[in-house]
Design a protein around this motif. Structure first.
Motif: not given
Length: 61
Positions: A44-58
């Motif tokens: 089961q993949k959590l939402p953090s799996f779909y974030q890219t490394e080093g990227a921040s969401q703003q």
């Protein structure tokens, strides 16, 4: 802070959960542990799996 949590039930079933990882790095961190524990029955993949490394969401306006 990154951590790997392993829970073993009295029946011998295990659950591996990662915290603080982004993207595929969680799978890389747990790969050898999963191999040692045996066959993975579900994932089961959590939402953090779909974030890219080093990227921040703003939000920008």
């Amino acid at each position: 802070m990154q951590k790997i949590e392993v829970v073993v039930t009295p029946q011998g079933e295990t659950t591996v959960t990662t915290v603080g990882f982004k993207g595929k790095s969680c799978q890389d961190a747990t790969k050898q542990l999963e191999q040692a524990l045996g066959i993975v029955q579900s994932e089961q993949k959590l939402p953090s799996f779909y974030q890219t490394e080093g990227a921040s969401q703003q939000a920008r306006q």
